[in-house]
Each structure stands twice: as C-alpha cells, then as structure tokens.
Design an enzyme around this catalytic site. Structure first.
Site, PDB file in Angstrom:
ATOM      1  CB  ALA A   1     -12.741 -43.148  -6.915  1.00  9.24           C
TER       2      ALA A   1
ATOM      3  CD  GLU B   1      -9.095 -49.781 -10.539  1.00 16.41           C
ATOM      4  OE1 GLU B   1      -9.780 -48.937  -9.940  1.00 16.41           O
ATOM      5  OE2 GLU B   1      -8.205 -50.439  -9.993  1.00 16.41           O
TER       6      GLU B   1
ATOM      7  CD  GLU C   1      -6.253 -45.447 -10.014  1.00 21.03           C
ATOM      8  OE1 GLU C   1      -5.451 -45.310 -10.966  1.00 21.03           O
ATOM      9  OE2 GLU C   1      -7.334 -46.047 -10.131  1.00 21.03           O
TER      10      GLU C   1
ATOM     11  N   GLY D   1     -10.760 -45.684 -11.368  1.00 17.83           N
ATOM     12  CA  GLY D   1     -11.876 -46.604 -11.199  1.00 17.83           C
ATOM     13  C   GLY D   1     -12.715 -46.723 -12.462  1.00 17.83           C
TER      14      GLY D   1
END
Ligand code: CAA
Length: 699
Positions: free
Chosen positions: A62, A104, A124, A101
């Site tokens: 992210a 992911e 994270e 992310g």
C-alpha cells in the site's frame, strides 16, 4: 502516462503497473487496476492475464502515506475480489519485492511466477498493522499456518527459492520476466490448467483444524518478543480465523481490525519511524552529483569484540575483509569468537553450513599492516585511547590506498583530532557501530570538520550495504546516542541516592517498553568500561564508582548493580547493593523517599529529550527524526513510541518544559534547565516535528 497500462500479446493481456519508485498501491493504481482487469475480463479475445510491474520491483505494498488519510474506494480487497472473480487465469510476474498489499494482490492471482532474485512477504507488522487485504486468510491456505504465521509475525520477506518450496510461487523463471510470464500464461491456456483460487484451498489447513492446540503453541512461541505491541496479537487472531471462520466473514473482521490498528498510536509511530529511517539517508549539503566510492575490500583494525563483529558485517554482505591484530594470540582469540558466533547461528537454524564457510573464508586474519594497503575502506576498532588512535591513523595514512576511506569506530573521541594525525583528514570519518556489531542495526556516521562529502557518502552507502541504518552525526563527546544516554544515566544515579533502587528504575523503563533499564544495561556492558572513561575525564558517579571499587563490574564478575547466579544473566536485587546505596544517601544527609514510576520515567526521559534539543541546536543531528532513528535502532527505544523526540511532541513541549524546570530545581543541575529550543518551540505551541516540516518545505 498512466500508472496502470493494459496491452495485449495475442490472447494474453498484460496489466503493467508503473508507479515509481516502488509501485505502491496509491488510489490511482487501485483505480487503474480495477479498469484494466475489468477490460481484460470483458474482452473476449483475452484468454489469460499477466500482472507485471515496471521499474525495480513488483508492487511493494500500500502507499503508506495514504494511511494518514481517509480510505478511498476502491479498497485493495475489492480490487483483489474483482481479480479473483474473473474466470480467466491471472499470473502475477514478481520481480524485486512483492510486499504487503503487493503480495496480497499476487495471492489474489491464480498463479505466481518469480524472477530468481525476487522476494515475497507481509511486512505490515513492522508498521504496527496486520495484512489487511486477505494475506492473513490466503497465505495460510496456500502454504499452511506453520509457514504463514512466522512470515506474518516476523514481517520478513522470503526469497523466491523458499517461496517455491513452500508453494507460495509456482515457478521461478530465468531471463526477462514479463515475456517468460506471458509464455507461462500461454501454456496455462493451451494445457487448460484449472483455475486455482487461493480462497478456495483448504487442504493445508486440515491438520491444524484437527489440532488447534498446535496453533496456540506456535502462536505462543512466535509472540515471545512482542511485549507491548498490539499488532502481533491481532495478526494471530486473524490467522486463527482462517481455520474457523468462513472466508468472507473473516475478511470483514480483518478489515475492521486493520482500521483499528491503522488509526492507533502504535502504527502511527511505526509509520513515522519507517519514513524517519529513509529521511536519515538524505544529507542536505552533499551535492547530488557526489557518488559513493566502490568498496571491493575492507580492513578492520583490532580483532576485539567490536572489530570481530564489524568484520562479520562485511563478510555477511559478501565483502572480503582483512582483520588486523598485533599478536597471533589476540588474532586467534578474535577469529575463534567469530567462528563460534557463526556456529551458534547455524545451530539455531539461522544460517546454512556452507554459507557459514563462505563467510568465514571472506575474513582474512593478519598480524601485519601491509595488507591494509589493498582495502577501499579501513575501520579502526581498537581501545578508546587517543594516542593509540593517532598512531594508527598515522600508519594508515602511509599505507592505505590514496582514495581509501579511513574510519574510526570510536564511541566518543574527537574525529577531527584523529583526522589531524593524517595528511588526508578529508578521508577520515567516524563509523560508530553498536554492540554486538553484527546484530545491532544502528550506525552513527560521524562527520568531522574536514570530512569530504564523498567520504561521507561512501560511509553511508557502505553502511546500508552491510545492512545497517546509518545516521549522520556531528562531532561532540558521545555523539548523539551516548550523549543522551549520559544525561539519562546522571539522573538515574541521582534517583538511587534519593530513594529508588536499581530494580525500581529499571522496572519503570522496562514497563515503558525498553528491553532493559540503565542499571541492567551497565551490568551487561561492564561497569569498569564507563568507570575508566569517567576517570579519564575527571568525572564521578557515586554509586557506580563504589561498586567498581568493590570489584563489582557487572555480569562479568557476577556482581554489579545486581547479583547474578552462576550461568545466569538474570539480574537479581542484591541486599549488599541496597545497603551501599542507603549508606551513600546517609553520607549525603539525604532522607530517602519513595519515588513513583511516573517520576522515574520523567526523570529518565525528559533530560534525554532536553539533551536531544541541545544536539539539534548545535547541529550535531540534522533533524529530530535522526535522533529518533538512533534511539530506536541503537538503544532499544520501543518502536511503537516512535523515539524520544516524537514522544516529546506527543506529550507537548510545554509539559516537557515545565517538568524539566522542576527536575532542574530539585536536582540543582542547570544542565536540566529547559534548552532554549524547548522553550522557544513550547512558547510557539510547536513541536520538534515542525522543524522537519519547515526544513522539508525549504528544500
Ligand atoms: N508507500 C509509500 N512510499 C514508499 C513505500 C510505500 N509502501 N515503500 C517505499 N516508499 C518510498 C520510500 O519512502 C522512499 O521514498 P524517498 O526516496 O522519498 O525517501 C522510496 O519509496 C524508496 O524506498 P527505499 O529507500 O526504502 O528503497 P529500497 O529499494 O531500499 O527498498 C522496499 C524498497 C524494500 C520496497 C522498501 O521501500 C520497503 O520495505 N517498503 C515498504 C514495504 C511495506 O511495508 N509494504 C507494506 C505496506 S502496508 C500494506 O501493504 C498494507 C495493506 O494492507 C495494503
């Protein structure tokens, strides 16, 4: 140019993300991905899709700067849900790092292929978060909880080879990745491979579902070093849901746990530290054209604890290193300790045996100076004696390559004086490692008055290459870290005289989040070391001096501020020490009183902040965040509290100023009077952080 492009190679669509420098998933990228995947879905000529990235890496997660703003749709989990729902195979082509992310998204693809040097992971946790877009649910399904939970809780990425063994990627492809991934996609189409959605996989969870006790055992082992942190417990809970909560419900719960962490103080502090670390790499007055020199070979002078640890750092990074000692015996002792350290790492499973051999082979021990002439950087790590250092630098000046960097690992001596013993002070710089040097991440890079920009840039670059977090500091006694530590130490001693015991002081700071307190740390480091240093400077520390006079040097003599049982490193309160302290109080006519935790904390931490402010006033550190990085990476400041200067801003400088004035009055120490910078910023209603903002605005 758009941040997401869609192109076609026959029946294969390629979705290319191009958002330098690390392809972070900012809002435009999420929108771009949604559009591109929707188009590819609706295009009947497309049989399969490859997701690839331009530049140096696959999506690195992210966009962390967006976490301070309101979330904006489409959310990442919606993008992934769209990808997963497309009835056409999607192949993630991973090079560089697929993180957070980014990984992911790759887990939302039906297949994953990787370049040989790629790494994948969910970092994270290092930002005080948990993987918020399906990582906690998909990774356990793909590789099993036993492998997934350690990855999620450590946050450390794994290399492609390991990812392949675990089943996290399906193939490692040599050569140029994007075309190879397109070929891979063609094969999938041609051979009609079934679509595999990770969310539907179940086999790898079965064993753990039958034996939930095993999950608790694993979670307990992995959360041993997470005291004080909120994110690890939340991540463990989330992974547990992968076993017993339907996928979509679990996703909803994860999303809300993520939002809670994102808005919490811990994650904010950890995000601050992430950017502070990167900011520390920037040196305002080194012109952009200055390039660090190539370092092909290093030399370390002194095979003691520090020298040996520093040599290991180079060997670990693949840089051959010559380790110089004056006598065979000392050299062998040093080399033996290095070998033992490596063997222990191998025993613990942290290193393969053949890799240990390769690293050991890079360390060449010698007892003469001549081979130093081949090194591109020389790091002196001998006793803290100015005369000795001057002599060594004089010798280095004669022997070292003309453009070699000459560094000293001194922890408090004057780099300018050391530099003056050479004809090339521009090549001299401090590189202050922290013990154990092969483990601790912090490196204070001490810039002397004459240190050339190129020397500084090289020391910073080599620091990063050997895995350190280098921070530039100026010349003063103790530089940044030890100078602030000393301010804390003085007040800690005072509290002993006034009524506290070592365990009270240490207990309060450990509860705050430090791994250990000042007295236990003194015992670990050896009280004789600081005693010698104090004597050299004509300084005293009443209690510590008396302990040393009584032969109590800390852990090495099983007695210091605490006592230690044979073979144990656990500090135990010692009535003898308590008597010695009470006697000292009586001698000074001090009526001992109880000092509560709050006061202990304020008197330990506020003087440090005050010293930090002076360090900023004097330009010894360039920014408050540099000081925070130093304390987090070198002294065990709890990362979730962001560092002393960040912490000061959270409390408010007006409070700090008021308390400092009180402490100064009580301790009758004008050094504790609020620094001019604290007073000024408090009066203006500002914090230290505003200095950095002002500096950035002027850049
Ligand atoms: N968001 C915003 N900026 C980022 C970023 C991110 N995720 N990752 C890196 N950057 C910025 C850095 O701040 C730096 O900016 P400046 O040049 O202005 O200082 C620049 O990108 C380059 O970064 P590095 O100096 O760190 O470059 P590197 O090559 O040494 O390392 C990296 C690259 C390994 C990707 C490293 O940057 C990194 O670890 N990034 C963070 C990865 C991460 O934590 N991802 C997870 C985010 S959280 C998430 O994804 C949650 C979710 O649920 C979606």
């Amino acid at each position: 140019m758009s941040v997401v492009e869609l192109c076609r190679e026959d029946e294969i669509a390629v979705v290319l993300v191009d958002n330098p420098p690390v392809n972070a998933l900012k809002h435009e990228v999420r929108v771009g991905l949604t559009d591109a995947f929707s188009q590819a879905r609706d295009d009947s000529a497309v049989a399969a899709i490859v997701l690839a990235c331009a530049g140096r890496t696959f999506i690195a997660g992210a966009d962390i700067t967006e976490f301070d703003k309101l979330p904006k749709a489409p959310h990442l989990s919606e993008v992934i849900a769209l990808m997963e729902s497309i009835g056409k195979p999607i192949v993630a082509a991973i090079h560089g790092t697929a993180l957070g992310g980014g990984f992911e998204i790759a887990l939302g693809c039906h297949f994953r292929v990787a370049a040989p040097g790629a790494r994948v992971g969910l970092p994270e946790i290092k930002l005080g978060l948990l993987p918020g877009a399906g990582g906690t649910q998909r990774l356990p399904r793909l590789i099993g909880v036993e492998k997934a939970l350690p990855m999620i809780l450590s946050g450390d990425p794994i290399p492609a080879k390991e990812a392949l063994q675990y089943g996290a990627v399906d193939a490692i492809l040599e050569g140029e990745l994007a075309p190879a991934a397109v070929d891979f996609a063609r094969r999938i189409v041609k051979e009609k491979w079934p679509l595999r959605r990770v969310r539907d996989m179940d086999e790898k969870l079965e064993a753990m579902r039958r034996n939930p006790g095993k999950f608790d055992e694993l979670a307990a082992t992995l959360s041993k070093r997470t005291r004080g942190l909120h994110a690890p417990a939340a991540a463990i809970e989330a992974v547990r849901w992968s076993l017993d909560v339907p996928f979509d419900d679990a996703e909803k719960r994860v999303r809300s746990a993520f939002q809670e962490l994102r808005q919490g103080d811990q994650s904010k502090a950890q995000r601050y530290v992430f950017f502070a670390e990167r900011e520390a790499a920037k040196i305002a007055d080194v012109p952009p054209g200055v390039r660090p020199r190539e370092i092909a070979r290093a030399a370390v002078i002194g095979a003691g604890t520090m020298g040996g640890g520093i040599a290991m750092c180079f060997a670990n990074a693949g840089i051959p290193v010559t380790l110089v000692e004056t006598g065979q015996e000392a050299l062998h002792r040093g080399l033996d300790i290095i070998a033992r350290n490596y063997r222990n790492t191998v025993k613990r499973g942290g290193l393969a045996g053949d890799e240990m051999e390769r690293r050991l082979a890079r360390i060449q021990g010698v007892t003469d100076f001549a081979p130093v002439g081949e090194a591109d950087i020389v790091i002196e790590a001998v006793f803290e004696e100015m005369d000795l250092k001057r002599r060594i630098f004089g010798d280095l000046d004669r022997i070292a390559k003309p453009d070699a960097v000459l560094a000293s690992n001194t922890s408090y001596l004057d780099i300018d004086e050391i530099g003056a013993s050479t004809q090339r002070p521009q090549a001299v710089v401090g590189m202050h490692f922290f013990s154990p040097a092969n483990v601790m991440r912090l490196l204070e890079v001490v810039r002397g008055e004459k240190t050339a920009p190129e020397t500084l840039a090289t020391a910073m670059a080599v620091g990063r290459r050997i895995g350190k977090v280098p921070v530039v500091v100026g010349v003063c006694h103790g530089f940044v870290g030890n100078r602030m530590l000393r301010a804390r130490g003085i007040e800690a001693e005072r509290m002993l005289l006034e009524g506290a015991l070592p365990q009270d002081v240490d207990g309060a700071i450990v509860e705050f989040g430090f791994p250990m307190g000042p007295f236990a740390m003194g015992d670990l480091a050896g009280l004789d070391v600081s005693w010698r240093m104090r004597k050299a400077q004509g300084l005293t520390a009443e209690i510590a001096d008396r302990l040393c006079e009584a032969g109590r040097f800390g852990q090495k003599t099983s007695k210091g501020f605490y006592r230690y049982e044979a073979g144990s490193r656990t500090p135990r309160p010692d009535p003898e020490v308590e008597a010695l302290i009470a006697e000292a109080s009586a001698r000074h006519g001090i009526a001992r009183r109880e000092i509560d935790k709050q006061e202990i904390l304020e008197r330990l931490i506020f003087p440090m902040i005050n010293e930090g402010a002076r360090i900023l006033e004097e330009g010894i550190a360039a920014r408050p965040s540099d000081i925070d990085v130093i304390w987090v990476y070198g002294y065990g400041w709890p990362v979730w509290r962001g560092g002393p200067m960040y912490y000061a801003d959270r409390l408010g400088l007006a409070t700090i100023r008021e308390k400092l004035a009180e402490i100064a009055a009580r301790s009758k120490d004008e050094r504790l009077e609020p620094a001019a910078l604290v007073t000024r910023l408090a009066a203006e209603g500002r914090g230290f952080g505003s200095l950095a903002e002002a500096a950035r605005a002027g850049r």
